[in-house]
Design a protein around this motif. Structure first.
Motif, PDB file in Angstrom:
ATOM      1  N   THR A   1      -1.905   4.139  -9.431  1.00  0.00           N
ATOM      2  CA  THR A   1      -3.143   4.226  -9.727  1.00  0.00           C
ATOM      3  C   THR A   1      -4.277   4.535  -9.416  1.00  0.00           C
ATOM      4  O   THR A   1      -4.020   5.915  -8.847  1.00  0.00           O
ATOM      5  CB  THR A   1      -3.264   2.483  -7.901  1.00  0.00           C
ATOM      6  OG1 THR A   1      -2.971   3.581  -6.687  1.00  0.00           O
ATOM      7  CG2 THR A   1      -2.394   1.848  -8.107  1.00  0.00           C
TER       8      THR A   1
ATOM      9  N   GLU B   1      -0.900 -12.909   1.299  1.00  0.00           N
ATOM     10  CA  GLU B   1       0.412 -13.273   0.393  1.00  0.00           C
ATOM     11  C   GLU B   1       0.180 -14.526  -0.129  1.00  0.00           C
ATOM     12  O   GLU B   1       0.588 -15.006  -1.668  1.00  0.00           O
ATOM     13  CB  GLU B   1       1.446 -13.031   0.407  1.00  0.00           C
ATOM     14  CG  GLU B   1       2.401 -12.239  -0.418  1.00  0.00           C
ATOM     15  CD  GLU B   1       3.754 -11.616  -0.959  1.00  0.00           C
ATOM     16  OE1 GLU B   1       4.710 -12.119  -1.055  1.00  0.00           O
ATOM     17  OE2 GLU B   1       3.358 -10.794   0.453  1.00  0.00           O
TER      18      GLU B   1
ATOM     19  N   LEU C   1      -5.986  -0.138  -9.380  1.00  0.00           N
ATOM     20  CA  LEU C   1      -5.874  -1.255  -7.778  1.00  0.00           C
ATOM     21  C   LEU C   1      -7.129  -1.683  -8.055  1.00  0.00           C
ATOM     22  O   LEU C   1      -8.315  -1.653  -8.374  1.00  0.00           O
ATOM     23  CB  LEU C   1      -6.593   0.198  -7.024  1.00  0.00           C
ATOM     24  CG  LEU C   1      -6.015  -0.519  -5.821  1.00  0.00           C
ATOM     25  CD1 LEU C   1      -5.172  -1.589  -5.186  1.00  0.00           C
ATOM     26  CD2 LEU C   1      -6.235   0.618  -4.194  1.00  0.00           C
TER      27      LEU C   1
ATOM     28  N   ILE D   1      -7.486 -11.998  -0.740  1.00  0.00           N
ATOM     29  CA  ILE D   1      -8.172 -11.120  -0.988  1.00  0.00           C
ATOM     30  C   ILE D   1      -9.327 -10.290   0.024  1.00  0.00           C
ATOM     31  O   ILE D   1      -9.639 -11.136   0.391  1.00  0.00           O
ATOM     32  CB  ILE D   1      -8.418 -10.798  -2.992  1.00  0.00           C
ATOM     33  CG1 ILE D   1      -9.280 -11.460  -2.739  1.00  0.00           C
ATOM     34  CG2 ILE D   1      -7.465 -10.880  -3.100  1.00  0.00           C
ATOM     35  CD1 ILE D   1     -10.415 -11.102  -4.934  1.00  0.00           C
TER      36      ILE D   1
ATOM     37  N   ALA E   1      -7.730  -4.716  -5.829  1.00  0.00           N
ATOM     38  CA  ALA E   1      -7.767  -5.385  -4.266  1.00  0.00           C
ATOM     39  C   ALA E   1      -7.335  -5.770  -3.524  1.00  0.00           C
ATOM     40  O   ALA E   1      -6.074  -4.952  -4.225  1.00  0.00           O
ATOM     41  CB  ALA E   1      -8.199  -6.893  -4.433  1.00  0.00           C
ATOM     42  N   LYS E   2      -7.472  -5.278  -1.995  1.00  0.00           N
ATOM     43  CA  LYS E   2      -6.405  -5.951  -1.265  1.00  0.00           C
ATOM     44  C   LYS E   2      -5.793  -6.808  -0.790  1.00  0.00           C
ATOM     45  O   LYS E   2      -6.507  -7.879  -0.735  1.00  0.00           O
ATOM     46  CB  LYS E   2      -6.835  -4.585   0.285  1.00  0.00           C
ATOM     47  CG  LYS E   2      -5.827  -5.273   1.035  1.00  0.00           C
ATOM     48  CD  LYS E   2      -7.179  -4.617   2.906  1.00  0.00           C
ATOM     49  CE  LYS E   2      -6.028  -4.341   4.197  1.00  0.00           C
ATOM     50  NZ  LYS E   2      -6.620  -4.103   5.019  1.00  0.00           N
ATOM     51  N   VAL E   3      -4.633  -7.312  -0.880  1.00  0.00           N
ATOM     52  CA  VAL E   3      -3.932  -8.492  -0.157  1.00  0.00           C
ATOM     53  C   VAL E   3      -4.275  -8.847   1.294  1.00  0.00           C
ATOM     54  O   VAL E   3      -3.769  -8.058   2.043  1.00  0.00           O
ATOM     55  CB  VAL E   3      -2.588  -8.951  -0.995  1.00  0.00           C
ATOM     56  CG1 VAL E   3      -2.261  -9.796  -0.687  1.00  0.00           C
ATOM     57  CG2 VAL E   3      -2.359  -8.778  -3.184  1.00  0.00           C
ATOM     58  N   GLU E   4      -4.788  -9.852   1.280  1.00  0.00           N
ATOM     59  CA  GLU E   4      -4.957 -10.198   2.195  1.00  0.00           C
ATOM     60  C   GLU E   4      -3.623 -11.367   3.314  1.00  0.00           C
ATOM     61  O   GLU E   4      -3.530 -11.394   4.307  1.00  0.00           O
ATOM     62  CB  GLU E   4      -6.446 -11.019   3.079  1.00  0.00           C
ATOM     63  CG  GLU E   4      -7.707  -9.303   2.923  1.00  0.00           C
ATOM     64  CD  GLU E   4      -7.180  -8.592   3.780  1.00  0.00           C
ATOM     65  OE1 GLU E   4      -6.455  -8.804   5.252  1.00  0.00           O
ATOM     66  OE2 GLU E   4      -8.163  -7.364   4.343  1.00  0.00           O
TER      67      GLU E   4
ATOM     68  N   LYS F   1       0.815  -1.605  -0.094  1.00  0.00           N
ATOM     69  CA  LYS F   1       0.363   0.099   0.483  1.00  0.00           C
ATOM     70  C   LYS F   1       0.857   1.165   0.060  1.00  0.00           C
ATOM     71  O   LYS F   1       0.462   2.389  -1.131  1.00  0.00           O
ATOM     72  CB  LYS F   1      -0.930  -0.214   1.253  1.00  0.00           C
ATOM     73  CG  LYS F   1      -2.183   1.130   1.294  1.00  0.00           C
ATOM     74  CD  LYS F   1      -2.715   0.762   2.306  1.00  0.00           C
ATOM     75  CE  LYS F   1      -4.023   2.157   2.668  1.00  0.00           C
ATOM     76  NZ  LYS F   1      -5.209   2.001   3.709  1.00  0.00           N
TER      77      LYS F   1
ATOM     78  N   THR G   1     -11.162  -6.115   1.074  1.00  0.00           N
ATOM     79  CA  THR G   1     -11.626  -5.244   0.043  1.00  0.00           C
ATOM     80  C   THR G   1     -11.481  -5.123  -1.638  1.00  0.00           C
ATOM     81  O   THR G   1     -10.209  -5.152  -2.075  1.00  0.00           O
ATOM     82  CB  THR G   1     -11.392  -3.965   0.222  1.00  0.00           C
ATOM     83  OG1 THR G   1     -11.714  -3.758   1.830  1.00  0.00           O
ATOM     84  CG2 THR G   1     -12.365  -2.483  -0.327  1.00  0.00           C
ATOM     85  N   ALA G   2     -12.719  -5.850  -2.553  1.00  0.00           N
ATOM     86  CA  ALA G   2     -11.661  -5.641  -3.880  1.00  0.00           C
ATOM     87  C   ALA G   2     -12.833  -5.116  -4.841  1.00  0.00           C
ATOM     88  O   ALA G   2     -14.423  -4.850  -4.125  1.00  0.00           O
ATOM     89  CB  ALA G   2     -11.674  -7.335  -3.976  1.00  0.00           C
TER      90      ALA G   2
END
Length: 184
Positions: free
Chosen positions: A184, A68, A61, A145, A63-66, A16, A147-148
């Motif tokens: 992004t 890896e 952008l 993931i 998704a947020k990776v939760e 991020k 939030t996406a």
């Protein structure tokens, strides 16, 4: 659809906060390509600065990776046929770190291409998250993931419109402009 083969599509994972103490944070590019005279190959490349690449036109952008590790496993197990199958892992190529400026994305006669692979990964990541939530609930879910964006058509349309807008603004007219960081 001539526009379907206009761009090379890839997934880029980056933190991020992409710069710390004046230094870029490293990231990873996940993609498939079909070099001339070769079959489709999967490639995973470390990126010293995920915002900069001569071949990178835009970043969107999604998704947020939760998790890896889980994300990498799902990406690596996506087949090169356009049909997702966890039981058929893809072939890996050695990441050379050298940009191939002669490479141009192409369309296969069967319709498979880098864009369809990215779309397949996208759908698999969302399906995995839905399954984890159904089986384990929110507190026990091992999500790749968080939030996406959930609709691939939205991602594709946004990326294409954004690239077209940046092209109209002249972003891709010179090498100097093309190697600048892409937000992004």
């Amino acid at each position: 659809m001539p526009w379907a083969c206009s761009y090379h599509w890839a997934l880029i994972m980056s933190p991020k906060v992409e710069e710390k103490d004046g230094h870029p944070a490293e990231g990873t590019r996940f993609h498939v390509k079909n070099p001339p005279g070769s079959a489709w190959i999967y490639e995973e490349q470390p990126l010293p600065d995920p915002r900069v690449s001569a071949n990178l036109l835009v970043r969107v952008l999604i998704a947020k990776v939760e998790n890896e590790g889980r994300l990498r496993t799902l990406i690596r197990s996506t087949t090169l046929t356009g049909i997702a199958s966890a039981s058929a892992p893809v072939q890996h190529s050695a990441a050379s770190g050298v940009l191939d400026h002669n490479y141009r994305p192409s369309c296969s006669s069967d319709g498979f291409r880098c864009r369809t692979w990215v779309a397949d990964v996208f759908e698999r990541l969302h399906a995995d998250s839905r399954e984890q939530l159904e089986v384990n609930g929110r507190s026990g879910a091992l999500l790749s993931i968080g939030t996406a964006v959930s609709d691939w058509r939205d991602v594709e349309d946004t990326a294409r419109l954004y690239a077209a807008r940046k092209a109209a603004e002249g972003r891709f007219e010179s090498v100097e402009l093309s190697i600048r960081p892409k937000p992004t």
